[in-house]
Design a protein around this motif. Sequence first.
Motif, PDB file in Angstrom:
ATOM      1  N   SER A 106       0.821  -1.221   0.000  1.00 12.86           N
ATOM      2  CA  SER A 106       0.000   0.000   0.000  1.00 12.86           C
ATOM      3  C   SER A 106       0.846   1.258   0.000  1.00 12.86           C
ATOM      4  O   SER A 106       0.309   2.366  -0.032  1.00 12.86           O
ATOM      5  CB  SER A 106      -0.929   0.010   1.218  1.00 12.86           C
ATOM      6  OG  SER A 106      -0.181   0.045   2.422  1.00 12.86           O
ATOM      7  N   ASN A 107       2.189   1.064   0.063  1.00  7.95           N
ATOM      8  CA  ASN A 107       3.116   2.198   0.143  1.00  7.95           C
ATOM      9  C   ASN A 107       2.677   3.148   1.243  1.00  7.95           C
ATOM     10  O   ASN A 107       2.606   4.368   1.065  1.00  7.95           O
ATOM     11  CB  ASN A 107       3.189   2.930  -1.200  1.00  7.95           C
ATOM     12  CG  ASN A 107       4.368   3.883  -1.273  1.00  7.95           C
ATOM     13  OD1 ASN A 107       5.371   3.697  -0.577  1.00  7.95           O
ATOM     14  ND2 ASN A 107       4.251   4.919  -2.108  1.00  7.95           N
ATOM     15  N   ASP A 108       2.364   2.550   2.417  1.00  9.99           N
ATOM     16  CA  ASP A 108       1.764   3.294   3.518  1.00  9.99           C
ATOM     17  C   ASP A 108       2.839   3.954   4.374  1.00  9.99           C
ATOM     18  O   ASP A 108       3.445   3.336   5.232  1.00  9.99           O
ATOM     19  CB  ASP A 108       0.921   2.339   4.377  1.00  9.99           C
ATOM     20  CG  ASP A 108       0.197   3.070   5.499  1.00  9.99           C
ATOM     21  OD1 ASP A 108       0.222   4.309   5.492  1.00  9.99           O
ATOM     22  OD2 ASP A 108      -0.383   2.386   6.363  1.00  9.99           O
ATOM     23  N   ASP A 109       3.067   5.244   4.137  1.00 12.81           N
ATOM     24  CA  ASP A 109       4.008   6.005   4.947  1.00 12.81           C
ATOM     25  C   ASP A 109       3.299   7.077   5.760  1.00 12.81           C
ATOM     26  O   ASP A 109       3.884   8.071   6.166  1.00 12.81           O
ATOM     27  CB  ASP A 109       5.070   6.677   4.057  1.00 12.81           C
ATOM     28  CG  ASP A 109       5.980   5.653   3.411  1.00 12.81           C
ATOM     29  OD1 ASP A 109       6.318   4.666   4.088  1.00 12.81           O
ATOM     30  OD2 ASP A 109       6.335   5.839   2.245  1.00 12.81           O
ATOM     31  N   ASP A 110       2.007   6.875   5.982  1.00 11.90           N
ATOM     32  CA  ASP A 110       1.206   7.871   6.683  1.00 11.90           C
ATOM     33  C   ASP A 110       1.619   7.949   8.149  1.00 11.90           C
ATOM     34  O   ASP A 110       1.384   7.026   8.921  1.00 11.90           O
ATOM     35  CB  ASP A 110      -0.280   7.507   6.567  1.00 11.90           C
ATOM     36  CG  ASP A 110      -1.181   8.605   7.143  1.00 11.90           C
ATOM     37  OD1 ASP A 110      -0.634   9.615   7.623  1.00 11.90           O
ATOM     38  OD2 ASP A 110      -2.413   8.430   7.097  1.00 11.90           O
ATOM     39  N   ALA A 111       2.230   9.059   8.533  1.00 18.01           N
ATOM     40  CA  ALA A 111       2.712   9.216   9.906  1.00 18.01           C
ATOM     41  C   ALA A 111       1.580   9.216  10.915  1.00 18.01           C
ATOM     42  O   ALA A 111       1.790   8.917  12.086  1.00 18.01           O
ATOM     43  CB  ALA A 111       3.515  10.515  10.028  1.00 18.01           C
ATOM     44  N   ALA A 112       0.371   9.534  10.450  1.00 15.46           N
ATOM     45  CA  ALA A 112      -0.763   9.593  11.374  1.00 15.46           C
ATOM     46  C   ALA A 112      -1.105   8.229  11.946  1.00 15.46           C
ATOM     47  O   ALA A 112      -1.710   8.121  13.014  1.00 15.46           O
ATOM     48  CB  ALA A 112      -1.984  10.178  10.667  1.00 15.46           C
ATOM     49  N   ASP A 113      -0.732   7.181  11.232  1.00 18.91           N
ATOM     50  CA  ASP A 113      -1.043   5.822  11.688  1.00 18.91           C
ATOM     51  C   ASP A 113       0.042   5.259  12.587  1.00 18.91           C
ATOM     52  O   ASP A 113      -0.081   4.131  13.069  1.00 18.91           O
ATOM     53  CB  ASP A 113      -1.233   4.897  10.477  1.00 18.91           C
ATOM     54  CG  ASP A 113      -2.482   5.258   9.678  1.00 18.91           C
ATOM     55  OD1 ASP A 113      -3.401   5.860  10.283  1.00 18.91           O
ATOM     56  OD2 ASP A 113      -2.518   4.960   8.473  1.00 18.91           O
ATOM     57  N   LYS A 114       1.123   6.006  12.797  1.00 20.72           N
ATOM     58  CA  LYS A 114       2.243   5.473  13.550  1.00 20.72           C
ATOM     59  C   LYS A 114       2.321   6.098  14.936  1.00 20.72           C
ATOM     60  O   LYS A 114       1.945   7.248  15.135  1.00 20.72           O
ATOM     61  CB  LYS A 114       3.547   5.738  12.786  1.00 20.72           C
ATOM     62  CG  LYS A 114       3.621   5.042  11.426  1.00 20.72           C
ATOM     63  CD  LYS A 114       4.928   5.325  10.745  1.00 20.72           C
ATOM     64  CE  LYS A 114       5.021   4.636   9.386  1.00 20.72           C
ATOM     65  NZ  LYS A 114       6.304   4.911   8.701  1.00 20.72           N
ATOM     66  N   SER A 115       2.852   5.328  15.869  1.00 20.38           N
ATOM     67  CA  SER A 115       3.096   5.850  17.207  1.00 20.38           C
ATOM     68  C   SER A 115       4.220   6.878  17.152  1.00 20.38           C
ATOM     69  O   SER A 115       5.180   6.706  16.383  1.00 20.38           O
ATOM     70  CB  SER A 115       3.475   4.704  18.141  1.00 20.38           C
ATOM     71  OG  SER A 115       4.135   5.183  19.286  1.00 20.38           O
ATOM     72  N   PRO A 116       4.145   7.958  17.973  1.00 20.23           N
ATOM     73  CA  PRO A 116       5.256   8.924  18.006  1.00 20.23           C
ATOM     74  C   PRO A 116       6.599   8.268  18.350  1.00 20.23           C
ATOM     75  O   PRO A 116       7.642   8.731  17.901  1.00 20.23           O
ATOM     76  CB  PRO A 116       4.823   9.902  19.100  1.00 20.23           C
ATOM     77  CG  PRO A 116       3.336   9.815  19.121  1.00 20.23           C
ATOM     78  CD  PRO A 116       3.025   8.382  18.810  1.00 20.23           C
ATOM     79  N   ILE A 117       6.557   7.170  19.112  1.00 19.58           N
ATOM     80  CA  ILE A 117       7.793   6.467  19.470  1.00 19.58           C
ATOM     81  C   ILE A 117       8.519   5.985  18.214  1.00 19.58           C
ATOM     82  O   ILE A 117       9.748   5.941  18.170  1.00 19.58           O
ATOM     83  CB  ILE A 117       7.489   5.273  20.397  1.00 19.58           C
ATOM     84  CG1 ILE A 117       6.865   5.750  21.712  1.00 19.58           C
ATOM     85  CG2 ILE A 117       8.752   4.472  20.680  1.00 19.58           C
ATOM     86  CD1 ILE A 117       7.794   6.542  22.591  1.00 19.58           C
ATOM     87  N   GLU A 118       7.764   5.636  17.176  1.00 19.89           N
ATOM     88  CA  GLU A 118       8.380   5.138  15.946  1.00 19.89           C
ATOM     89  C   GLU A 118       9.201   6.197  15.240  1.00 19.89           C
ATOM     90  O   GLU A 118      10.030   5.878  14.382  1.00 19.89           O
ATOM     91  CB  GLU A 118       7.306   4.583  15.003  1.00 19.89           C
ATOM     92  CG  GLU A 118       6.600   3.337  15.529  1.00 19.89           C
ATOM     93  CD  GLU A 118       5.630   2.756  14.517  1.00 19.89           C
ATOM     94  OE1 GLU A 118       6.078   2.381  13.412  1.00 19.89           O
ATOM     95  OE2 GLU A 118       4.430   2.684  14.809  1.00 19.89           O
ATOM     96  N   SER A 119       8.984   7.463  15.582  1.00 21.72           N
ATOM     97  CA  SER A 119       9.745   8.543  14.948  1.00 21.72           C
ATOM     98  C   SER A 119      11.156   8.666  15.527  1.00 21.72           C
ATOM     99  O   SER A 119      12.005   9.339  14.954  1.00 21.72           O
ATOM    100  CB  SER A 119       9.013   9.881  15.112  1.00 21.72           C
ATOM    101  OG  SER A 119       9.020  10.297  16.471  1.00 21.72           O
ATOM    102  N   LEU A 120      11.410   8.015  16.668  1.00 23.67           N
ATOM    103  CA  LEU A 120      12.728   8.094  17.294  1.00 23.67           C
ATOM    104  C   LEU A 120      13.738   7.269  16.508  1.00 23.67           C
ATOM    105  O   LEU A 120      13.424   6.185  16.012  1.00 23.67           O
ATOM    106  CB  LEU A 120      12.670   7.589  18.737  1.00 23.67           C
ATOM    107  CG  LEU A 120      11.714   8.308  19.702  1.00 23.67           C
ATOM    108  CD1 LEU A 120      11.814   7.685  21.089  1.00 23.67           C
ATOM    109  CD2 LEU A 120      12.010   9.798  19.750  1.00 23.67           C
ATOM    110  N   SER A 121      14.966   7.768  16.435  1.00 22.81           N
ATOM    111  CA  SER A 121      16.044   6.982  15.841  1.00 22.81           C
ATOM    112  C   SER A 121      16.392   5.825  16.782  1.00 22.81           C
ATOM    113  O   SER A 121      15.955   5.793  17.939  1.00 22.81           O
ATOM    114  CB  SER A 121      17.280   7.857  15.625  1.00 22.81           C
ATOM    115  OG  SER A 121      17.854   8.215  16.873  1.00 22.81           O
TER     116      SER A 121
END
Length: 211
Positions: A135-150
């Motif tokens: 689905s080429n799903d890169d929608d940040a809205a569906d991800k936990s903020p924790i996933e944004s951490l390196s």
Amino acid sequence: MIVDDHPVVRQGLRLLLDREPDLQVVAEADGVTEAFTRFKEVHPDLVIIDLSLKDGSGIELIKEIHASEPDTHMLVSSMHDESLFAERVLRAGAKGFISKQEATGNIVDAARQVLSGRVYLSPAMSDQMLHRLVSNDDDAADKSPIESLSDRELEVFEMIGQGLTTRQIAAKLDLSPKTVETYRENIKSKLSLANGTALTRHAVQWLLENT
């Protein structure tokens, strides 16, 4: 080779693997430094790695081994949330992730699958990753903020949850306190946390829920 900071876990995995005619445990380690030293001595075909080790992160060990000998097969066995860490360990160079809750029944199959060159993940995680791919799903809205951490930010975040001070984290990760403070500020910004107290509270709560 088994890398885990709990002797009972290492013993249990050794018993499960050594009874198989095609598998043999040749080394054990409880931390990143010891593991890399032993790895260079015995050159195992497969390394089973926990994410939380005595002196650092399993992800950093995976990166070190992969950089040193890219063809080495690595499998993560951890209590951490597969949905948060599976993609991270695959990007680092591992070829699988198995939850410790299912390791007793499935570790042999997981080891053989990774040794054969295939990726081992739970069915749910495989479906999730496949869905993202098709689905080429890169929608940040569906991800936990924790996933944004390196990877390193997540490592620092976990240590904050363990109650470690900035200086303790710096010593454990062989970083300067100033660098750790930079990571702390980045984490606060990405998680929209107002101050250090909120960061600590959030980290402790996350650790309780995910380990």
